[in-house]
Motif scaffolding. Structure first.
Motif, PDB file in Angstrom:
ATOM      1  N   HIS A  83     -18.327  49.934  98.461  1.00 26.07           N
ATOM      2  CA  HIS A  83     -18.863  50.229  97.125  1.00 26.07           C
ATOM      3  C   HIS A  83     -17.736  50.301  96.098  1.00 26.07           C
ATOM      4  CE1 HIS A  83     -21.229  52.101  93.968  1.00 26.07           C
ATOM      5  NE2 HIS A  83     -20.336  53.071  93.918  1.00 26.07           N
ATOM      6  N   GLU A  88     -19.554  42.956  98.338  1.00 23.56           N
ATOM      7  CA  GLU A  88     -20.942  42.732  98.724  1.00 23.56           C
ATOM      8  C   GLU A  88     -21.065  42.308 100.189  1.00 23.56           C
ATOM      9  OE1 GLU A  88     -24.889  43.032  98.448  1.00 23.56           O
ATOM     10  OE2 GLU A  88     -23.487  43.650  96.889  1.00 23.56           O
ATOM     11  N   GLN A  92     -23.450  44.253 102.616  1.00 34.48           N
ATOM     12  CA  GLN A  92     -24.588  43.576 103.224  1.00 34.48           C
ATOM     13  C   GLN A  92     -24.649  43.836 104.733  1.00 34.48           C
ATOM     14  OE1 GLN A  92     -25.064  39.115 103.398  1.00 34.48           O
ATOM     15  NE2 GLN A  92     -26.221  39.585 101.546  1.00 34.48           N
ATOM     16  N   GLY A 188     -29.793  42.062  99.495  1.00 32.16           N
ATOM     17  CA  GLY A 188     -28.914  43.213  99.308  1.00 32.16           C
ATOM     18  C   GLY A 188     -28.654  43.953 100.555  1.00 32.16           C
TER      19      GLY A 188
END
Length: 188
Positions: A83, A88, A92, A188
């Motif tokens: 984060h 990502e 994921q 996501g």
């Protein structure tokens, strides 16, 4: 794919096939893709092209995932690092893993919004998050954060915490620099 550059689709280093990866790494990449239910595990098809480093990194990374820290703690640290670094790819993969380790969506939202909403987080989780934030942003841990963390972790776990946060911070930077594409684009 409108608005997506070629680098975003393939990464700065295109995914390796059998010739670039060698048979063993190619098989590992295929097994990894099956495990994450993706056509390809881009992390392995990229890093696997440097066979020696891949073989040194893989057991080290695996040891950290199955170390002395409880797996929920491990995933909390990884999610927070991902984060903070805006990675990502790590998010994921590790959001799913964290759910299996007991960190549901509400817990994950609290991890991502820390320190602004800490009501549902235990003192142990808050200590891990504070130390992770400091480790990633200052490259160290203050005396106060260390003291709080030491209330919950033994010596080996404290060492492992530092190695874990450093490993995933470095991995996030590597994935960013190499522009490794997501295994599940659009999810996501």
């Amino acid at each position: 794919m409108t608005g997506t550059s070629k680098a975003e689709q393939t990464g700065r280093i295109p995914a390796g096939g059998l010739r670039e990866l060698g048979l063993v790494n190619w098989i590992l990449a295929k097994l990894g893709a099956r495990t994450v239910r993706a056509p390809q595990m881009h992390l392995f098809t990229t890093l696997g092209q440097h066979k020696r480093l891949f073989w040194l990194w893989l057991p080290y990374s695996g040891a950290l995932l199955r170390g002395r820290l409880p797996r929920a703690d491990t995933e909390l640290v990884i999610l927070r690092v991902a984060h903070l670094r805006g990675c990502e790819y790590e998010l994921q993969h590790h959001r799913r893993m964290a759910r299996r380790r007991g960190l549901d969506d509400t817990s994950q939202d609290a991890i991502f919004s820390w320190p602004h909403s800490s009501g549902s987080l235990s003192p142990r989780q808050r200590a891990l998050l504070a130390a992770t934030d400091e480790f990633v942003t200052t490259r160290s841990v203050s005396e106060d954060a260390w003291k709080q963390l030491s209330n919950h972790l033994d010596r080996r776990q404290l060492i492992e915490f530092c190695m874990l946060a450093g490993q995933y911070d470095g991995l996030a930077a590597t994935m960013s620099a190499l522009e490794i594409p997501l295994d599940h684009p659009g999810h996501g």
